[in-house]
Each structure stands twice: as C-alpha cells, then as structure tokens.
Design a protein around this motif. Sequence first.
Motif, PDB file in Angstrom:
ATOM      1  N   ASP A   1       0.806  -1.226   0.000  1.00 51.35           N
ATOM      2  CA  ASP A   1       0.000   0.000   0.000  1.00 51.35           C
ATOM      3  C   ASP A   1       0.839   1.276   0.000  1.00 51.35           C
ATOM      4  OD1 ASP A   1       0.989  -0.270   2.549  1.00 51.35           O
ATOM      5  OD2 ASP A   1      -0.910   0.123   3.562  1.00 51.35           O
ATOM      6  N   ALA A   2       2.152   1.160  -0.113  1.00 49.87           N
ATOM      7  CA  ALA A   2       3.023   2.341  -0.080  1.00 49.87           C
ATOM      8  C   ALA A   2       2.954   3.116  -1.392  1.00 49.87           C
ATOM      9  CB  ALA A   2       4.460   1.929   0.197  1.00 49.87           C
ATOM     10  N   THR A   3       2.983   4.435  -1.288  1.00 50.66           N
ATOM     11  CA  THR A   3       3.024   5.308  -2.455  1.00 50.66           C
ATOM     12  C   THR A   3       3.981   6.450  -2.168  1.00 50.66           C
ATOM     13  OG1 THR A   3       1.180   6.642  -1.650  1.00 50.66           O
ATOM     14  CG2 THR A   3       0.623   4.817  -3.115  1.00 50.66           C
ATOM     15  N   GLY A   4       4.374   7.168  -3.195  1.00 52.75           N
ATOM     16  CA  GLY A   4       5.204   8.361  -3.038  1.00 52.75           C
ATOM     17  C   GLY A   4       6.516   8.095  -2.317  1.00 52.75           C
ATOM     18  N   VAL A   5       6.884   9.014  -1.420  1.00 52.51           N
ATOM     19  CA  VAL A   5       8.159   8.926  -0.693  1.00 52.51           C
ATOM     20  C   VAL A   5       8.261   7.646   0.136  1.00 52.51           C
ATOM     21  CG1 VAL A   5       9.608  10.021   1.053  1.00 52.51           C
ATOM     22  CG2 VAL A   5       8.534  11.412  -0.715  1.00 52.51           C
ATOM     23  N   PRO A   6       7.214   7.223   0.877  1.00 54.31           N
ATOM     24  CA  PRO A   6       7.347   5.974   1.625  1.00 54.31           C
ATOM     25  C   PRO A   6       7.692   4.780   0.724  1.00 54.31           C
ATOM     26  CG  PRO A   6       5.450   7.174   2.415  1.00 54.31           C
ATOM     27  CD  PRO A   6       5.941   7.897   1.181  1.00 54.31           C
ATOM     28  N   ARG A   7       7.111   4.725  -0.472  1.00 61.56           N
ATOM     29  CA  ARG A   7       7.431   3.618  -1.382  1.00 61.56           C
ATOM     30  C   ARG A   7       8.887   3.703  -1.840  1.00 61.56           C
ATOM     31  NH1 ARG A   7       4.027   1.349  -6.510  1.00 61.56           N
ATOM     32  NH2 ARG A   7       5.553  -0.185  -7.147  1.00 61.56           N
ATOM     33  N   MET A   8       9.393   4.903  -2.069  1.00 67.80           N
ATOM     34  CA  MET A   8      10.780   5.072  -2.515  1.00 67.80           C
ATOM     35  C   MET A   8      11.785   4.800  -1.401  1.00 67.80           C
ATOM     36  SD  MET A   8      10.617   8.301  -5.119  1.00 67.80           S
ATOM     37  CE  MET A   8       9.744   9.406  -4.016  1.00 67.80           C
ATOM     38  N   SER A   9      11.339   4.829  -0.144  1.00 68.70           N
ATOM     39  CA  SER A   9      12.285   4.675   0.962  1.00 68.70           C
ATOM     40  C   SER A   9      12.049   3.426   1.803  1.00 68.70           C
ATOM     41  CB  SER A   9      12.232   5.917   1.861  1.00 68.70           C
ATOM     42  OG  SER A   9      10.942   6.045   2.437  1.00 68.70           O
ATOM     43  N   THR A  10      11.072   2.603   1.458  1.00 63.94           N
ATOM     44  CA  THR A  10      10.759   1.405   2.243  1.00 63.94           C
ATOM     45  C   THR A  10      10.777   0.200   1.320  1.00 63.94           C
ATOM     46  OG1 THR A  10       9.272   2.802   3.538  1.00 63.94           O
ATOM     47  CG2 THR A  10       9.154   0.443   3.929  1.00 63.94           C
ATOM     48  N   TRP A  11      11.963  -0.306   1.008  1.00 63.27           N
ATOM     49  CA  TRP A  11      12.084  -1.423   0.093  1.00 63.27           C
ATOM     50  C   TRP A  11      13.369  -2.188   0.362  1.00 63.27           C
ATOM     51  CZ3 TRP A  11      16.486  -0.949  -2.780  1.00 63.27           C
ATOM     52  CH2 TRP A  11      17.004   0.326  -2.939  1.00 63.27           C
ATOM     53  N   LEU A  12      13.446  -3.390  -0.161  1.00 62.64           N
ATOM     54  CA  LEU A  12      14.633  -4.233  -0.079  1.00 62.64           C
ATOM     55  C   LEU A  12      14.819  -4.861  -1.443  1.00 62.64           C
ATOM     56  CD1 LEU A  12      16.808  -5.751   1.629  1.00 62.64           C
ATOM     57  CD2 LEU A  12      15.085  -7.538   1.901  1.00 62.64           C
ATOM     58  N   SER A  13      16.028  -4.769  -1.992  1.00 69.39           N
ATOM     59  CA  SER A  13      16.296  -5.302  -3.314  1.00 69.39           C
ATOM     60  C   SER A  13      17.523  -6.213  -3.261  1.00 69.39           C
ATOM     61  CB  SER A  13      16.543  -4.147  -4.296  1.00 69.39           C
ATOM     62  OG  SER A  13      16.624  -4.615  -5.609  1.00 69.39           O
ATOM     63  N   VAL A  14      17.422  -7.384  -3.900  1.00 68.89           N
ATOM     64  CA  VAL A  14      18.521  -8.353  -3.947  1.00 68.89           C
ATOM     65  C   VAL A  14      18.605  -8.947  -5.347  1.00 68.89           C
ATOM     66  CG1 VAL A  14      18.319  -8.973  -1.504  1.00 68.89           C
ATOM     67  CG2 VAL A  14      17.085 -10.295  -3.212  1.00 68.89           C
ATOM     68  N   ASN A  15      19.729  -9.599  -5.638  1.00 71.11           N
ATOM     69  CA  ASN A  15      19.835 -10.338  -6.893  1.00 71.11           C
ATOM     70  C   ASN A  15      18.797 -11.453  -6.864  1.00 71.11           C
ATOM     71  OD1 ASN A  15      21.900  -8.722  -7.707  1.00 71.11           O
ATOM     72  ND2 ASN A  15      23.505 -10.225  -7.364  1.00 71.11           N
ATOM     73  N   ALA A  16      18.078 -11.623  -7.946  1.00 67.32           N
ATOM     74  CA  ALA A  16      16.977 -12.586  -7.996  1.00 67.32           C
ATOM     75  C   ALA A  16      17.438 -14.011  -7.728  1.00 67.32           C
ATOM     76  CB  ALA A  16      16.265 -12.495  -9.344  1.00 67.32           C
ATOM     77  N   ASP A  17      18.688 -14.343  -8.063  1.00 67.40           N
ATOM     78  CA  ASP A  17      19.144 -15.714  -7.823  1.00 67.40           C
ATOM     79  C   ASP A  17      19.403 -15.997  -6.338  1.00 67.40           C
ATOM     80  OD1 ASP A  17      21.461 -14.217  -7.565  1.00 67.40           O
ATOM     81  OD2 ASP A  17      22.637 -15.412  -8.976  1.00 67.40           O
ATOM     82  N   CYS A  18      19.287 -14.981  -5.482  1.00 66.90           N
ATOM     83  CA  CYS A  18      19.419 -15.163  -4.032  1.00 66.90           C
ATOM     84  C   CYS A  18      18.078 -15.504  -3.381  1.00 66.90           C
ATOM     85  CB  CYS A  18      19.963 -13.891  -3.372  1.00 66.90           C
ATOM     86  SG  CYS A  18      21.634 -13.503  -3.863  1.00 66.90           S
ATOM     87  N   VAL A  19      16.986 -15.392  -4.121  1.00 67.98           N
ATOM     88  CA  VAL A  19      15.645 -15.615  -3.593  1.00 67.98           C
ATOM     89  C   VAL A  19      15.278 -17.080  -3.799  1.00 67.98           C
ATOM     90  CG1 VAL A  19      13.218 -14.956  -3.777  1.00 67.98           C
ATOM     91  CG2 VAL A  19      15.021 -13.247  -4.109  1.00 67.98           C
ATOM     92  N   VAL A  20      14.758 -17.704  -2.744  1.00 64.73           N
ATOM     93  CA  VAL A  20      14.343 -19.106  -2.833  1.00 64.73           C
ATOM     94  C   VAL A  20      12.853 -19.214  -2.556  1.00 64.73           C
ATOM     95  CG1 VAL A  20      16.594 -20.016  -2.179  1.00 64.73           C
ATOM     96  CG2 VAL A  20      14.892 -19.549  -0.418  1.00 64.73           C
ATOM     97  N   ASP A  21      12.249 -20.273  -3.032  1.00 70.43           N
ATOM     98  CA  ASP A  21      10.843 -20.546  -2.796  1.00 70.43           C
ATOM     99  C   ASP A  21      10.675 -21.104  -1.394  1.00 70.43           C
ATOM    100  OD1 ASP A  21       8.171 -21.235  -2.876  1.00 70.43           O
ATOM    101  OD2 ASP A  21       8.422 -22.814  -4.371  1.00 70.43           O
ATOM    102  N   LEU A  22       9.975 -20.405  -0.543  1.00 71.97           N
ATOM    103  CA  LEU A  22       9.783 -20.810   0.838  1.00 71.97           C
ATOM    104  C   LEU A  22       9.180 -22.199   0.933  1.00 71.97           C
ATOM    105  CD1 LEU A  22       9.931 -20.089   3.842  1.00 71.97           C
ATOM    106  CD2 LEU A  22       7.700 -18.999   3.603  1.00 71.97           C
TER     107      LEU A  22
END
Length: 79
Positions: free
Chosen positions: A54-75
């Motif tokens: 539900d984040a928009t504007g500044v909160p969306r630009m400042s509340t995120w986590l980004s990683v290389n996709a190959d580091c993500v596993v299926d829970l």
Amino acid sequence: MPSDRPPGTEREGEETEREHPVVRRSERPERPGLTSRTVRRSDDPDRWTVFPADATGVPRMSTWLSVNADCVVDLEAFR
C-alpha cells in the motif's frame, strides 16, 4: 500491473508484481502486506525488490529491499 505469466517467465526488462500474504498470529502486531517486482536485465543480474503493497510516493521510494533474484528461494521448497 501484475503479469499473467507464471513466476520466472518474465521477459527481459519486464517487471512483475506479486502479492504475498502476511501470516498473522495473535501475539504479534499486524504486519503490512508486501508485494514484489522482478526486473530482468541482460547485462547485470536480475533484481528482486520487496516493498509494502500500500506504499506510495516517498514511503514507497524509501521502504524497500532489493537483492539479486538468484538469491531468492521458494519458501515452500524448504518446508
């Protein structure tokens, strides 16, 4: 806009967005719903970013986590 394709079949440069349900337990405070986007890149590793749905504007630009996709596993694969 969410993609109708299965996860992992996005085209290069295309972003996908998925909703991830939050598991709620009575002893824990409510957590925000999260969504994710994967950006496919030809010259660099694909990137996967998670942010509050539900984040928009500044909160969306400042509340995120980004990683290389190959580091993500299926829970589910580890349950």
